[in-house]
Each structure stands twice: as C-alpha cells, then as structure tokens.
Design a protein around this motif. Structure first.
Motif, PDB file in Angstrom:
ATOM      1  N   ILE A  47       0.860  -1.185   0.000  1.00 45.27           N
ATOM      2  CA  ILE A  47       0.000   0.000   0.000  1.00 45.27           C
ATOM      3  C   ILE A  47       0.898   1.237   0.000  1.00 45.27           C
ATOM      4  CG2 ILE A  47      -1.828   1.272   1.194  1.00 45.27           C
ATOM      5  CD1 ILE A  47      -2.665  -1.470   0.011  1.00 45.27           C
ATOM      6  N   ALA A  48       0.588   2.174  -0.890  1.00 47.29           N
ATOM      7  CA  ALA A  48       1.404   3.382  -1.019  1.00 47.29           C
ATOM      8  C   ALA A  48       0.504   4.562  -1.343  1.00 47.29           C
ATOM      9  CB  ALA A  48       2.449   3.196  -2.116  1.00 47.29           C
ATOM     10  N   SER A  49       1.087   5.726  -1.303  1.00 49.02           N
ATOM     11  CA  SER A  49       0.388   6.941  -1.683  1.00 49.02           C
ATOM     12  C   SER A  49       1.207   7.646  -2.745  1.00 49.02           C
ATOM     13  CB  SER A  49       0.215   7.846  -0.459  1.00 49.02           C
ATOM     14  OG  SER A  49      -0.508   8.998  -0.791  1.00 49.02           O
ATOM     15  N   LEU A  50       0.548   8.098  -3.788  1.00 54.95           N
ATOM     16  CA  LEU A  50       1.197   8.832  -4.864  1.00 54.95           C
ATOM     17  C   LEU A  50       0.626  10.240  -4.889  1.00 54.95           C
ATOM     18  CD1 LEU A  50       0.864   6.162  -7.713  1.00 54.95           C
ATOM     19  CD2 LEU A  50       2.737   6.433  -6.087  1.00 54.95           C
ATOM     20  N   LEU A  51       1.501  11.229  -5.011  1.00 54.90           N
ATOM     21  CA  LEU A  51       1.070  12.619  -5.095  1.00 54.90           C
ATOM     22  C   LEU A  51       1.432  13.169  -6.464  1.00 54.90           C
ATOM     23  CD1 LEU A  51       2.245  14.103  -1.673  1.00 54.90           C
ATOM     24  CD2 LEU A  51      -0.079  13.573  -2.369  1.00 54.90           C
ATOM     25  N   PHE A  52       0.479  13.847  -7.074  1.00 54.49           N
ATOM     26  CA  PHE A  52       0.698  14.510  -8.351  1.00 54.49           C
ATOM     27  C   PHE A  52       0.348  15.986  -8.163  1.00 54.49           C
ATOM     28  CE2 PHE A  52      -0.144  10.111  -9.313  1.00 54.49           C
ATOM     29  CZ  PHE A  52       0.822   9.809 -10.256  1.00 54.49           C
ATOM     30  N   PHE A  53       1.278  16.862  -8.511  1.00 59.65           N
ATOM     31  CA  PHE A  53       1.103  18.295  -8.323  1.00 59.65           C
ATOM     32  C   PHE A  53       0.796  18.973  -9.650  1.00 59.65           C
ATOM     33  CE2 PHE A  53       4.025  16.873  -5.002  1.00 59.65           C
ATOM     34  CZ  PHE A  53       3.405  17.368  -3.874  1.00 59.65           C
ATOM     35  N   ASP A  54      -0.165  19.879  -9.616  1.00 56.94           N
ATOM     36  CA  ASP A  54      -0.439  20.761 -10.748  1.00 56.94           C
ATOM     37  C   ASP A  54       0.226  22.091 -10.400  1.00 56.94           C
ATOM     38  OD1 ASP A  54      -1.451  22.659 -12.506  1.00 56.94           O
ATOM     39  OD2 ASP A  54      -3.448  21.765 -12.568  1.00 56.94           O
ATOM     40  N   TRP A  55       1.449  22.268 -10.896  1.00 57.83           N
ATOM     41  CA  TRP A  55       2.244  23.429 -10.509  1.00 57.83           C
ATOM     42  C   TRP A  55       1.658  24.731 -11.028  1.00 57.83           C
ATOM     43  CZ3 TRP A  55       5.242  22.371  -6.688  1.00 57.83           C
ATOM     44  CH2 TRP A  55       5.801  21.107  -6.553  1.00 57.83           C
ATOM     45  N   LYS A  56       0.878  24.680 -12.101  1.00 60.43           N
ATOM     46  CA  LYS A  56       0.314  25.909 -12.671  1.00 60.43           C
ATOM     47  C   LYS A  56      -0.925  26.373 -11.915  1.00 60.43           C
ATOM     48  CE  LYS A  56       2.198  25.214 -17.235  1.00 60.43           C
ATOM     49  NZ  LYS A  56       1.966  24.972 -18.633  1.00 60.43           N
ATOM     50  N   LYS A  57      -1.796  25.425 -11.527  1.00 55.49           N
ATOM     51  CA  LYS A  57      -3.050  25.800 -10.868  1.00 55.49           C
ATOM     52  C   LYS A  57      -3.009  25.599  -9.353  1.00 55.49           C
ATOM     53  CE  LYS A  57      -5.781  24.911 -14.968  1.00 55.49           C
ATOM     54  NZ  LYS A  57      -6.866  24.139 -15.564  1.00 55.49           N
ATOM     55  N   GLY A  58      -1.989  24.893  -8.850  1.00 54.98           N
ATOM     56  CA  GLY A  58      -1.830  24.739  -7.409  1.00 54.98           C
ATOM     57  C   GLY A  58      -2.567  23.580  -6.789  1.00 54.98           C
ATOM     58  N   HIS A  59      -3.130  22.690  -7.585  1.00 51.96           N
ATOM     59  CA  HIS A  59      -3.900  21.564  -7.050  1.00 51.96           C
ATOM     60  C   HIS A  59      -2.992  20.360  -6.786  1.00 51.96           C
ATOM     61  CE1 HIS A  59      -7.181  24.057  -8.182  1.00 51.96           C
ATOM     62  NE2 HIS A  59      -7.082  23.806  -9.479  1.00 51.96           N
ATOM     63  N   ILE A  60      -3.464  19.463  -5.925  1.00 45.10           N
ATOM     64  CA  ILE A  60      -2.756  18.219  -5.624  1.00 45.10           C
ATOM     65  C   ILE A  60      -3.733  17.063  -5.805  1.00 45.10           C
ATOM     66  CG2 ILE A  60      -1.576  16.860  -3.849  1.00 45.10           C
ATOM     67  CD1 ILE A  60      -0.798  19.507  -2.505  1.00 45.10           C
ATOM     68  N   LEU A  61      -3.266  15.996  -6.442  1.00 44.15           N
ATOM     69  CA  LEU A  61      -4.022  14.754  -6.557  1.00 44.15           C
ATOM     70  C   LEU A  61      -3.281  13.714  -5.745  1.00 44.15           C
ATOM     71  CD1 LEU A  61      -6.333  13.119  -7.891  1.00 44.15           C
ATOM     72  CD2 LEU A  61      -4.701  12.583  -9.726  1.00 44.15           C
ATOM     73  N   GLN A  62      -3.946  13.171  -4.732  1.00 42.29           N
ATOM     74  CA  GLN A  62      -3.343  12.121  -3.908  1.00 42.29           C
ATOM     75  C   GLN A  62      -4.071  10.817  -4.175  1.00 42.29           C
ATOM     76  OE1 GLN A  62      -3.262  12.792   0.324  1.00 42.29           O
ATOM     77  NE2 GLN A  62      -2.503  10.744   0.744  1.00 42.29           N
ATOM     78  N   LEU A  63      -3.318   9.794  -4.540  1.00 40.53           N
ATOM     79  CA  LEU A  63      -3.876   8.481  -4.815  1.00 40.53           C
ATOM     80  C   LEU A  63      -3.340   7.481  -3.804  1.00 40.53           C
ATOM     81  CD1 LEU A  63      -3.330   8.363  -8.686  1.00 40.53           C
ATOM     82  CD2 LEU A  63      -5.368   9.138  -7.445  1.00 40.53           C
ATOM     83  N   THR A  64      -4.218   6.762  -3.152  1.00 39.46           N
ATOM     84  CA  THR A  64      -3.811   5.626  -2.332  1.00 39.46           C
ATOM     85  C   THR A  64      -3.906   4.415  -3.242  1.00 39.46           C
ATOM     86  OG1 THR A  64      -4.694   6.685  -0.361  1.00 39.46           O
ATOM     87  CG2 THR A  64      -4.293   4.299  -0.243  1.00 39.46           C
ATOM     88  N   VAL A  65      -2.826   3.635  -3.291  1.00 40.06           N
ATOM     89  CA  VAL A  65      -2.747   2.541  -4.260  1.00 40.06           C
ATOM     90  C   VAL A  65      -2.262   1.256  -3.605  1.00 40.06           C
ATOM     91  CG1 VAL A  65      -2.277   4.117  -6.192  1.00 40.06           C
ATOM     92  CG2 VAL A  65      -0.365   3.124  -4.909  1.00 40.06           C
ATOM     93  N   SER A  66      -2.588   0.169  -4.266  1.00 37.04           N
ATOM     94  CA  SER A  66      -1.991  -1.123  -3.997  1.00 37.04           C
ATOM     95  C   SER A  66      -1.001  -1.364  -5.129  1.00 37.04           C
ATOM     96  CB  SER A  66      -3.061  -2.212  -3.973  1.00 37.04           C
ATOM     97  OG  SER A  66      -2.465  -3.478  -3.792  1.00 37.04           O
TER      98      SER A  66
END
Length: 108
Positions: A47-66
């Motif tokens: 189990i892990a967490s992945l973070l994806f940043f939108d550097w232009k708009k300032g948003h973050i997408l966090q995914l919990t994954v297997s």
C-alpha cells in the motif's frame, strides 16, 4: 506492529506514468533511477500513496494505491521502443483525494 513511513521523491519526465486499459498506473523501473528502496518498501507493504502536483493551478491529486512489481512483464513498454526498463511497477487505485489549491497550504 511497528510501522514507519518512507517519503521520497520519485519522478521523471512528463509521461513517465502511464495507464493501462484497466485504469492501473504503470511506471517503468530501470537501473540507476533510485527506486531500489521503493521496491523493497513495496515488497514489505504494497500500500502506497502517490502525489501529483499541478504546478500551474496549485492543485494536488493524492492516490492511495496497492502496488505490484512485475519482474518480467513489460506491460508498459512499447515493443518498438528501445528501453532500459528492467521491471514495471503497477498501481491499482484504492482511493482518490483531490486537494483544491493544495500547494497554497504547503507554501504557508
């Protein structure tokens, strides 16, 4: 049961994460990219967490994954490409969190 957290940057050029037909995320692993610690951690606890940043708009997408390590499967690799990939990491999304303007909180 002692558990810890290992947080490290694992990134690449745009497009280093792809998606297969089942909606799973794929990342090629190759010699020299520094994933060896990550591979050991994922073997111990998939189990892990992945973070994806939108550097232009300032948003973050966090995914919990297997996660799975595909030692011989070249699912991500286009057979016509010359690649140095030795294995593929396959992530199945368990939970999605979208953090609107999340980078503003990190900069505060």
């Amino acid at each position: 049961n002692n558990r810890g957290v290992d947080m490290s940057h694992r990134g690449g050029e745009a497009g280093f994460v792809t998606m297969n037909a089942r909606g799973q995320l794929l990342v090629e692993d190759y010699y020299g990219n520094g994933f060896f610690n990550t591979l050991g951690n994922l073997l111990h606890n998939p189990i892990a967490s992945l973070l994806f940043f939108d550097w232009k708009k300032g948003h973050i997408l966090q995914l919990t994954v297997s996660s799975e390590i595909l030692w011989d499967d070249r699912e991500q690799t286009d057979p016509t490409e010359n690649t140095t990939a030795e294995r593929t990491l396959r992530f199945t999304v368990l939970k999605v969190d979208f953090i609107n303007n999340g980078l503003a909180y990190l900069q505060a």
